[in-house]
Scaffold this motif. Structure first.
Motif, PDB file in Angstrom:
ATOM      1  N   PRO A  45       0.819  -1.387   0.543  1.00  0.00           N
ATOM      2  CA  PRO A  45      -0.048   0.444   0.347  1.00  0.00           C
ATOM      3  C   PRO A  45       0.877   0.974   0.087  1.00  0.00           C
ATOM      4  O   PRO A  45       1.949   1.427   0.793  1.00  0.00           O
ATOM      5  N   LYS A  46       0.228   2.405  -0.750  1.00  0.00           N
ATOM      6  CA  LYS A  46       0.488   3.460  -0.323  1.00  0.00           C
ATOM      7  C   LYS A  46      -0.084   4.158  -0.345  1.00  0.00           C
ATOM      8  O   LYS A  46      -1.652   4.734  -0.115  1.00  0.00           O
ATOM      9  N   LEU A  47      -0.090   5.177   1.566  1.00  0.00           N
ATOM     10  CA  LEU A  47      -1.157   5.484   2.376  1.00  0.00           C
ATOM     11  C   LEU A  47      -0.790   7.233   1.924  1.00  0.00           C
ATOM     12  O   LEU A  47       0.158   7.863   2.353  1.00  0.00           O
ATOM     13  N   VAL A  48      -1.817   7.802   2.573  1.00  0.00           N
ATOM     14  CA  VAL A  48      -1.591   9.644   2.689  1.00  0.00           C
ATOM     15  C   VAL A  48      -0.913   9.368   4.346  1.00  0.00           C
ATOM     16  O   VAL A  48      -2.034   8.844   4.832  1.00  0.00           O
ATOM     17  N   PRO A  53      -6.292   7.812   4.038  1.00  0.00           N
ATOM     18  CA  PRO A  53      -6.747   6.730   3.341  1.00  0.00           C
ATOM     19  C   PRO A  53      -5.038   6.137   2.744  1.00  0.00           C
ATOM     20  O   PRO A  53      -4.370   6.541   2.495  1.00  0.00           O
ATOM     21  N   MET A  54      -5.511   4.748   2.473  1.00  0.00           N
ATOM     22  CA  MET A  54      -4.805   4.428   0.819  1.00  0.00           C
ATOM     23  C   MET A  54      -5.336   4.108  -0.520  1.00  0.00           C
ATOM     24  O   MET A  54      -6.689   4.920  -0.399  1.00  0.00           O
ATOM     25  N   THR A  55      -4.435   4.893  -1.067  1.00  0.00           N
ATOM     26  CA  THR A  55      -4.709   6.252  -2.637  1.00  0.00           C
ATOM     27  C   THR A  55      -4.380   4.067  -3.662  1.00  0.00           C
ATOM     28  O   THR A  55      -4.704   5.402  -4.785  1.00  0.00           O
ATOM     29  N   GLY A  56      -2.934   3.948  -3.238  1.00  0.00           N
ATOM     30  CA  GLY A  56      -2.767   3.129  -3.962  1.00  0.00           C
ATOM     31  C   GLY A  56      -1.981   2.268  -3.579  1.00  0.00           C
ATOM     32  O   GLY A  56      -2.068   1.933  -2.422  1.00  0.00           O
ATOM     33  N   LEU A  57      -1.872   0.980  -4.656  1.00  0.00           N
ATOM     34  CA  LEU A  57      -0.997   0.147  -4.085  1.00  0.00           C
ATOM     35  C   LEU A  57       0.600  -0.071  -4.957  1.00  0.00           C
ATOM     36  O   LEU A  57       0.231  -0.192  -6.378  1.00  0.00           O
ATOM     37  N   GLU A  58       1.099  -0.848  -4.899  1.00  0.00           N
ATOM     38  CA  GLU A  58       2.395  -1.307  -6.039  1.00  0.00           C
ATOM     39  C   GLU A  58       2.394  -2.295  -5.940  1.00  0.00           C
ATOM     40  O   GLU A  58       2.692  -3.482  -5.056  1.00  0.00           O
ATOM     41  N   ALA A  59       3.354  -3.164  -7.063  1.00  0.00           N
ATOM     42  CA  ALA A  59       2.880  -4.223  -7.976  1.00  0.00           C
ATOM     43  C   ALA A  59       4.079  -4.327  -7.715  1.00  0.00           C
ATOM     44  O   ALA A  59       4.790  -4.355  -7.741  1.00  0.00           O
ATOM     45  N   LEU A  60       4.159  -5.878  -6.933  1.00  0.00           N
ATOM     46  CA  LEU A  60       5.655  -6.572  -7.062  1.00  0.00           C
ATOM     47  C   LEU A  60       5.978  -7.518  -7.323  1.00  0.00           C
ATOM     48  O   LEU A  60       5.223  -8.322  -6.397  1.00  0.00           O
ATOM     49  N   LEU A  61       6.759  -8.401  -7.501  1.00  0.00           N
ATOM     50  CA  LEU A  61       7.170  -9.514  -8.898  1.00  0.00           C
ATOM     51  C   LEU A  61       7.678 -10.589  -8.020  1.00  0.00           C
ATOM     52  O   LEU A  61       8.490 -10.036  -7.121  1.00  0.00           O
ATOM     53  N   ARG A  62       7.160 -11.699  -7.636  1.00  0.00           N
ATOM     54  CA  ARG A  62       7.238 -12.901  -7.052  1.00  0.00           C
ATOM     55  C   ARG A  62       7.784 -14.389  -8.338  1.00  0.00           C
ATOM     56  O   ARG A  62       6.502 -14.288  -8.678  1.00  0.00           O
ATOM     57  N   TRP A  63       7.929 -14.872  -7.785  1.00  0.00           N
ATOM     58  CA  TRP A  63       8.674 -16.287  -8.330  1.00  0.00           C
ATOM     59  C   TRP A  63       8.314 -17.656  -7.408  1.00  0.00           C
ATOM     60  O   TRP A  63       9.067 -18.054  -6.958  1.00  0.00           O
ATOM     61  N   GLN A  64       7.001 -17.683  -7.643  1.00  0.00           N
ATOM     62  CA  GLN A  64       6.825 -18.717  -7.686  1.00  0.00           C
ATOM     63  C   GLN A  64       7.797 -20.666  -7.921  1.00  0.00           C
ATOM     64  O   GLN A  64       6.594 -21.193  -8.762  1.00  0.00           O
ATOM     65  N   SER A  65       8.546 -20.522  -7.528  1.00  0.00           N
ATOM     66  CA  SER A  65       8.926 -21.644  -8.801  1.00  0.00           C
ATOM     67  C   SER A  65       8.860 -23.609  -8.158  1.00  0.00           C
ATOM     68  O   SER A  65       9.578 -23.371  -6.739  1.00  0.00           O
ATOM     69  N   PRO A  66       8.461 -23.933  -8.130  1.00  0.00           N
ATOM     70  CA  PRO A  66       9.009 -25.476  -7.818  1.00  0.00           C
ATOM     71  C   PRO A  66       9.751 -26.098  -7.789  1.00  0.00           C
ATOM     72  O   PRO A  66       9.995 -26.695  -6.379  1.00  0.00           O
ATOM     73  N   LYS A  67      10.952 -25.849  -8.405  1.00  0.00           N
ATOM     74  CA  LYS A  67      12.395 -26.174  -7.664  1.00  0.00           C
ATOM     75  C   LYS A  67      12.710 -25.305  -7.677  1.00  0.00           C
ATOM     76  O   LYS A  67      13.884 -25.368  -6.662  1.00  0.00           O
TER      77      LYS A  67
END
Ligand code: C2E
Ligand code: CA
Ligand code: CA
Ligand code: CA
Length: 279
Positions: A45-48, A53-67
């Motif tokens: 979250p990004k908050l004022v 209130p919350m004004t938005g959210l930042e998407a952060l990438l994750r890789w769930q690799s079985p290996k």
């Protein structure tokens, strides 16, 4: 190292082989990761400031690799960038973030925006503007709900070309945010020409922030500069109440950091429900 005898030499060679082998394996598996549904977005979250209130959210990438297990971007982004895989992966991120934002919108979060990080390779790829336009159209999402975060150094890699693409994106109606501000080498003249709506103060200035130290003075200067240019100022990496208080006092209007919320899957964020993709 070669003259250390048979065993020493073999040991050295063995290590080098496993490292190269691992990188090749990672790259091969990363290539499959998209259609195997192994990529996941977490949202922070990004908050004022201070408890607004919350004004938005930042998407952060994750890789769930079985290996290879659960991987954060530092483990696979450099590889994704050098191999060019960041283009299809980045397209997936843009599309997935728009899909999730639309779901939040339909749940009544009509004033939120979702922020997506862009690599230099993506910015330099001819299809970016079309990919963004298509994702918005496909999810029937107004462009004002999408923020694209670009680091200062990404924009500076080819400053004039970046400016052209950023102007096209801005014309679509999406917001542009300058990430990790203060760590790059952009001139004030360039900054003035950038069609940016938001400026994120790099975590490096926040970490050791204390009243009266250099970081306070630098942050004050960044805030004044950003406000002069009509930008929203975001502080990232806020971890302590003292940092939050000082930043608020300095006039930084939006905060992000572990103190206010760690990156989390969409379905565990407070006040939200995830909607999984139709497959
Ligand atoms: P960034 O854009 O500067 O994102 C902030 C990073 O700091 C994230 O790490 C976040 O989890 C972490 N962070 C947030 N709050 C705090 C805090 O209070 N303290 C500390 N110590 N760290 C905090 P993460 O998720 O590992 O991402 C690292 C970088 O990877 C990002 O830095 C961004 O440059 C890149 N990245 C992440 N997702 C994407 C993506 O989808 N595409 C591209 N191209 N790059 C991405
Ligand atoms: Ca970012
Ligand atoms: Ca950042
Ligand atoms: Ca960073």
């Amino acid at each position: 190292a070669k003259k250390q005898g048979r065993n020493g030499y073999r040991f050295f060679e063995h290590n080098m082989n496993t490292d190269v082998h691992l990188q090749m394996q990672l790259q091969q598996d990363l290539r499959q990761a998209i259609h195997r549904n192994e990529l996941v977005l977490h949202y922070q979250p990004k908050l004022v400031a201070p408890d607004g209130p919350m004004t938005g959210l930042e998407a952060l990438l994750r890789w769930q690799s079985p290996k290879h297990g659960w991987l954060t971007p530092d483990r696979f982004l450099p590889l994704a960038e050098s191999s060019g895989l960041i283009v299809p992966i980045g397209n997936w991120v843009i599309n997935e973030a728009c899909r999730q934002m639309k779901a939040w919108y339909q749940q009544g979060h009509c004033d939120w925006s979702v922020a997506v990080n862009l690599s230099a390779v993506q910015l330099e790829h001819a299809s970016l503007v079309e990919v963004v336009r298509t994702a918005l159209a496909q999810h029937e999402l107004a462009p004002s709900h999408l923020v694209l975060e670009i680091t200062e150094s990404t924009a500076m890699r080819d400053a004039e070309a970046s400016l052209k693409v950023l102007n096209q994106l801005s014309a679509l109606g999406v917001s542009i945010s300058i990430d990790d501000f203060g760590t790059g080498y952009s001139s004030l003249l360039y900054l003035k020409r950038l069609p940016a709506n938001e400026l994120k103060i790099d975590r490096g200035f926040i970490t050791e922030l204390a009243q009266g130290n250099d970081d306070e003075a630098i942050i004050q200067a960044i805030i004044a500069l950003g406000k002069t240019l009509g930008m929203k100022i975001v502080a990232e990496g806020v971890e302590t109440p003292e940092q939050q208080e000082l930043l608020t006092r300095l006039g930084c209007n939006t905060l992000q950091g572990y103190l206010l919320g760690k990156p989390a899957p969409a379905d565990v964020l407070p006040g939200t429900t995830a909607q999984s993709s139709p497959d």
